[in-house]
Each structure stands twice: as C-alpha cells, then as structure tokens.
Design a protein around this motif. Sequence first.
Motif, PDB file in Angstrom:
ATOM      1  N   PHE A 369     -55.211 -48.894  84.444  1.00 47.55           N
ATOM      2  CA  PHE A 369     -55.363 -50.317  84.707  1.00 47.55           C
ATOM      3  C   PHE A 369     -56.622 -50.523  85.533  1.00 47.55           C
ATOM      4  CE2 PHE A 369     -52.845 -48.487  88.057  1.00 47.55           C
ATOM      5  CZ  PHE A 369     -53.371 -49.034  89.225  1.00 47.55           C
ATOM      6  N   TYR A 370     -57.016 -51.786  85.726  1.00 46.12           N
ATOM      7  CA  TYR A 370     -58.239 -52.107  86.463  1.00 46.12           C
ATOM      8  C   TYR A 370     -57.882 -52.621  87.855  1.00 46.12           C
ATOM      9  CZ  TYR A 370     -60.150 -51.964  81.749  1.00 46.12           C
ATOM     10  OH  TYR A 370     -60.491 -51.575  80.474  1.00 46.12           O
ATOM     11  N   GLU A 371     -58.686 -52.250  88.827  1.00 44.53           N
ATOM     12  CA  GLU A 371     -58.499 -52.728  90.185  1.00 44.53           C
ATOM     13  C   GLU A 371     -59.857 -52.778  90.887  1.00 44.53           C
ATOM     14  OE1 GLU A 371     -56.017 -50.060  92.310  1.00 44.53           O
ATOM     15  OE2 GLU A 371     -57.389 -48.354  92.148  1.00 44.53           O
ATOM     16  N   LYS A 372     -59.832 -53.284  92.130  1.00 41.65           N
ATOM     17  CA  LYS A 372     -61.049 -53.387  92.937  1.00 41.65           C
ATOM     18  C   LYS A 372     -62.161 -54.096  92.158  1.00 41.65           C
ATOM     19  CE  LYS A 372     -59.924 -49.187  95.503  1.00 41.65           C
ATOM     20  NZ  LYS A 372     -60.348 -47.817  95.893  1.00 41.65           N
ATOM     21  N   ILE A 373     -61.805 -55.255  91.630  1.00 40.99           N
ATOM     22  CA  ILE A 373     -62.730 -56.021  90.794  1.00 40.99           C
ATOM     23  C   ILE A 373     -63.600 -56.904  91.693  1.00 40.99           C
ATOM     24  CG2 ILE A 373     -62.914 -57.667  88.898  1.00 40.99           C
ATOM     25  CD1 ILE A 373     -60.147 -56.735  87.989  1.00 40.99           C
ATOM     26  N   TYR A 374     -64.881 -56.742  91.589  1.00 36.59           N
ATOM     27  CA  TYR A 374     -65.842 -57.494  92.399  1.00 36.59           C
ATOM     28  C   TYR A 374     -66.828 -58.213  91.486  1.00 36.59           C
ATOM     29  CZ  TYR A 374     -64.143 -54.996  96.514  1.00 36.59           C
ATOM     30  OH  TYR A 374     -63.364 -54.507  97.518  1.00 36.59           O
ATOM     31  N   PRO A 375     -67.504 -59.288  91.956  1.00 35.48           N
ATOM     32  CA  PRO A 375     -67.411 -59.903  93.290  1.00 35.48           C
ATOM     33  C   PRO A 375     -66.138 -60.719  93.464  1.00 35.48           C
ATOM     34  CG  PRO A 375     -68.873 -61.168  91.905  1.00 35.48           C
ATOM     35  CD  PRO A 375     -68.489 -59.953  91.109  1.00 35.48           C
ATOM     36  N   ARG A 376     -65.733 -60.937  94.718  1.00 36.68           N
ATOM     37  CA  ARG A 376     -64.491 -61.622  95.026  1.00 36.68           C
ATOM     38  C   ARG A 376     -64.717 -63.133  95.119  1.00 36.68           C
ATOM     39  NH1 ARG A 376     -60.296 -58.523  96.801  1.00 36.68           N
ATOM     40  NH2 ARG A 376     -60.720 -56.312  97.199  1.00 36.68           N
ATOM     41  N   HIS A 377     -65.210 -63.758  94.070  1.00 37.82           N
ATOM     42  CA  HIS A 377     -65.378 -65.212  94.054  1.00 37.82           C
ATOM     43  C   HIS A 377     -64.036 -65.868  93.783  1.00 37.82           C
ATOM     44  CE1 HIS A 377     -69.638 -64.778  94.356  1.00 37.82           C
ATOM     45  NE2 HIS A 377     -69.737 -64.130  93.209  1.00 37.82           N
ATOM     46  N   ARG A 378     -63.897 -67.079  94.265  1.00 38.23           N
ATOM     47  CA  ARG A 378     -62.633 -67.785  94.080  1.00 38.23           C
ATOM     48  C   ARG A 378     -62.299 -67.988  92.603  1.00 38.23           C
ATOM     49  NH1 ARG A 378     -62.447 -72.678  98.550  1.00 38.23           N
ATOM     50  NH2 ARG A 378     -62.337 -71.337 100.425  1.00 38.23           N
ATOM     51  N   GLU A 379     -63.368 -68.299  91.838  1.00 34.55           N
ATOM     52  CA  GLU A 379     -63.099 -68.579  90.426  1.00 34.55           C
ATOM     53  C   GLU A 379     -62.627 -67.340  89.690  1.00 34.55           C
ATOM     54  OE1 GLU A 379     -67.652 -68.393  90.993  1.00 34.55           O
ATOM     55  OE2 GLU A 379     -65.879 -69.166  92.028  1.00 34.55           O
ATOM     56  N   PHE A 380     -62.951 -66.151  90.238  1.00 29.90           N
ATOM     57  CA  PHE A 380     -62.492 -64.914  89.599  1.00 29.90           C
ATOM     58  C   PHE A 380     -61.153 -64.444  90.147  1.00 29.90           C
ATOM     59  CE2 PHE A 380     -67.198 -64.421  89.202  1.00 29.90           C
ATOM     60  CZ  PHE A 380     -67.240 -64.584  87.837  1.00 29.90           C
ATOM     61  N   HIS A 381     -60.792 -64.900  91.368  1.00 31.12           N
ATOM     62  CA  HIS A 381     -59.606 -64.370  92.018  1.00 31.12           C
ATOM     63  C   HIS A 381     -58.341 -64.725  91.233  1.00 31.12           C
ATOM     64  CE1 HIS A 381     -57.338 -62.666  95.292  1.00 31.12           C
ATOM     65  NE2 HIS A 381     -56.611 -63.782  95.397  1.00 31.12           N
ATOM     66  N   GLY A 382     -58.255 -66.004  90.844  1.00 29.17           N
ATOM     67  CA  GLY A 382     -57.066 -66.416  90.081  1.00 29.17           C
ATOM     68  C   GLY A 382     -56.981 -65.710  88.741  1.00 29.17           C
ATOM     69  N   ASP A 383     -58.128 -65.569  88.071  1.00 30.65           N
ATOM     70  CA  ASP A 383     -58.134 -64.878  86.778  1.00 30.65           C
ATOM     71  C   ASP A 383     -57.727 -63.422  86.937  1.00 30.65           C
ATOM     72  OD1 ASP A 383     -58.933 -67.199  85.611  1.00 30.65           O
ATOM     73  OD2 ASP A 383     -61.075 -66.675  85.615  1.00 30.65           O
ATOM     74  N   ARG A 384     -58.148 -62.802  88.049  1.00 31.98           N
ATOM     75  CA  ARG A 384     -57.810 -61.396  88.260  1.00 31.98           C
ATOM     76  C   ARG A 384     -56.302 -61.230  88.432  1.00 31.98           C
ATOM     77  NH1 ARG A 384     -59.803 -58.238  93.554  1.00 31.98           N
ATOM     78  NH2 ARG A 384     -58.202 -59.593  94.396  1.00 31.98           N
ATOM     79  N   ARG A 385     -55.688 -62.142  89.209  1.00 29.01           N
ATOM     80  CA  ARG A 385     -54.237 -62.060  89.394  1.00 29.01           C
ATOM     81  C   ARG A 385     -53.505 -62.277  88.076  1.00 29.01           C
ATOM     82  NH1 ARG A 385     -51.805 -65.304  94.284  1.00 29.01           N
ATOM     83  NH2 ARG A 385     -50.043 -64.086  93.507  1.00 29.01           N
ATOM     84  N   LYS A 386     -53.987 -63.228  87.279  1.00 31.91           N
ATOM     85  CA  LYS A 386     -53.378 -63.461  85.973  1.00 31.91           C
ATOM     86  C   LYS A 386     -53.499 -62.230  85.080  1.00 31.91           C
ATOM     87  CE  LYS A 386     -54.164 -68.459  85.925  1.00 31.91           C
ATOM     88  NZ  LYS A 386     -54.877 -69.580  85.252  1.00 31.91           N
ATOM     89  N   ALA A 387     -54.691 -61.605  85.099  1.00 33.69           N
ATOM     90  CA  ALA A 387     -54.898 -60.416  84.270  1.00 33.69           C
ATOM     91  C   ALA A 387     -53.987 -59.277  84.709  1.00 33.69           C
ATOM     92  CB  ALA A 387     -56.362 -59.977  84.333  1.00 33.69           C
ATOM     93  N   ALA A 388     -53.821 -59.125  86.035  1.00 33.73           N
ATOM     94  CA  ALA A 388     -52.954 -58.056  86.533  1.00 33.73           C
ATOM     95  C   ALA A 388     -51.512 -58.290  86.146  1.00 33.73           C
ATOM     96  CB  ALA A 388     -53.098 -57.948  88.055  1.00 33.73           C
ATOM     97  N   LEU A 389     -51.052 -59.554  86.257  1.00 29.71           N
ATOM     98  CA  LEU A 389     -49.677 -59.871  85.863  1.00 29.71           C
ATOM     99  C   LEU A 389     -49.467 -59.658  84.373  1.00 29.71           C
ATOM    100  CD1 LEU A 389     -49.070 -63.112  87.996  1.00 29.71           C
ATOM    101  CD2 LEU A 389     -48.015 -60.867  88.318  1.00 29.71           C
TER     102      LEU A 389
END
Length: 406
Positions: A369-389
């Motif tokens: 799986f993918y983790e430690k995804i950068y940069p930590r912009h707000r617009e990417f944060h929600g998408d990252r959580r959705k992708a992880a779920l």
Amino acid sequence: MPGRFGLLAALLLLGAMLFVEHQIRKLEQARAKLERVIARREAQSSESRLAAEHRQLQQPQRLLLPPTQPEAALGPAAVAAASAPVQPPADDSNDVVIVYNRVPKTGSTSFTNVAYDLCGRNSFHVLHINTTRNSPIMSLHDQAKFVSNVTTWKEMKPGFYHGHLSFIDFTKFGVNRKPIYINVVRDPIERLISYYYFLRFGDDYRPGLRRRKQGDKKTFDECVREGGSDCSAEKLWLQIPFFCGHSSECWNPGNRWALEQAKTNLLSEYLLVGVTEELEDFIMLLEAALPRFFKGATSHYRSGKRSHLRRTVEKKPPSRESIQRLQQSRAWQMEKEFYEFVLEQFQFVRAHAVLERGGELFPLAQNYFYEKIYPRHREFHGDRRKAALLQQQQQQQQQQQQPPLP
C-alpha cells in the motif's frame, strides 16, 4: 491376344485410379479453400461487430453549461470551448496488445479458445496470425508491416494476437510501446511425439480434416529405428528458435548462442511463460496479472467444455530405446535445458503469487500500500484518506473472497 487385353485393362484401371486420385485432390483443395473463405468471413464479421461496439462506446459527448452560468456572461471563446465535443479520457488498459507466439502442440488451441470465449465479455479483440504454410519466420518487410499493424491499429485495441510465429523484437523497428509477450512450452520429446501422430491421425478438434501424413501407419518407434526425418533429433529444435527470434543462428539445431538468446528474451521480453503440464496455473496467473483480458478465465477453463479440446488421435507411448536415442542428441539436451529453465522461472513466479488452501491454489491478496504521501496540502489530504479507506476496503473484500483455512 489375351495378354493385350489384360495390359489394356491394367492401363485403363491405372488411368481410372489416377483420375479418381486427381479428383480427390481437387476436392480436398476446394474444401480447404472453402474453409479458409468461411474462416475469413467469420473473422471479418466478428471484427465488424466489435468495431461497431467500440465506435459506439467511443462516441464523444457534448458538455452542457451549468444553468447558473448563462452563455452571455462567459464570452464567445468560452462558449465555443464548452460546446465543443469532449473526447473520452485516455484509458491505458485499452492501449494494450498481447502477442502469443504459440509453439505447436503445447496446448495452445485450448488456451486460445479461452481467449475467444472471453473476448466478447471482456471487450477485447482476438486475431489469428495466419502465415503461409504455418512458417514461423517472416520476411523483414512482413515483420515491419506486422509491427506497424500491432502498434497503430487502434480499432483492434485492446488486442490478443496469436499464431505460430517466432519472436519479433519490436524495438528494432523504432516503436515506443511494445506488446506483452506470453507463451507456453512443453517437454520436448512429448511435444515431438504429439506432433508426429498429429500429422498422421489428426486430433478430436477437426477429426474429418485430412492431414499431411495421413495414411502413414508407421509408429514413432518404427520411425526412430528406421532413421525417419519426422522423428529425427533435429525436429526437437523448435521451442528455442521460437523464443530466440529471426536470426539465422536461432534455427541452427544445437546452437549454444540460440539457447542463451532464448533465455535472455524470455526474461526480458515475456511477461509470463507457462508449461503445458500446468496450463491451469498459467491461466490463473494471467487472470491475476491481466484482468482486463482474462477476468473469469480460470473458472471458465475449469468448467468449460473446451478446456481439453484438442487431443491427438492414435498417439502411442514411445519405447525406452527411442527416448534414449533422442536424448543422445545435442538438440534434445539444449531443448531440455531450456524447458527446465522455463519451468524453474514459472514455478518461482507461481510461488510468489498464489496461496494453497485445501489442495487448491488462489491468487494472493494485494500485499502493498502507499503511505507518507507528500506534499501535505489540504486539497490532497482528504483525497489521501479516501484512497486509504478505499484500499483498505478492497483488501478486506479480497480476503473475504478467499476460502477459510481448513
């Protein structure tokens, strides 16, 4: 006087026999021509139907303006851009071509029939490469045309090409995207014996078709004892040149360079090479790696009526003496080395891709799986959580689909 009548009768009988044989030959040629015409018509009909479906799926849609933004507020340029046809997004899975340069008498008919059965359901095209007299060697200009067809024929993508053809290096012709090569090999002596009897008695796929050596009742053992050409050690030299390619050294029986080149091509150019004796596992690995083509292939192969479609008729096991005589040849030694090399690679891939439970094999669930995804912009944060779920849900579904441990 009676002698003259007897001679005349013999000549008439001979002439009648020659005439009948000539007519039979003409009928066979006519039947073969008719079969080719029917096959060509069926292929054209299938291609037309699939092309029509493809065009229907690729119909551009028009983008409608939101009701909250009137056209007058946008200006002429924005209105024109919004009203223009929108092309569907590019899908890399549809820009894939598989080339199966099948070796004769390795179970290739059973496997290609699985592809034909799945092409409508999984929306891809299957094309048979029919070379003159089943020659595995193409001229240089035919190679160039074939490479151009495979890479630029968009209407036939995604495509599955199959035929008795030796390996072609697409990079020699300057293409950027190469096809995915796959293949199957078989124990060299078993393959030769199967081909020997196939030329004489055919198989249960088309039992009425007249074969090239039909009428020759000589067994494989008798052929070996008499030093026949159809059972000679040179006839073993086939799987190596199919992987080696179109160089002259590839077709020189017992050539060490050809063996090493075949190994190199297998490792660097082929996604997967299976063995006839484990064809079901080969199909299962392809389904896991290329679901765009082979989704549902394993269950279809297990339950389908055409899983073991082609069986050579009247095949008799060889004697120990015949096998020992063939094993003394340099061609057999190298073909056997190549077969064992393929088997080792295939078993290595299978060991790291499947799980055995209850005597059956199942593809392993995704173990990364993918983790430690950068940069930590707000617009990417929600998408990252959705992708992880979403990834977590997919892993749970895969684990639920696997049967419990006994």
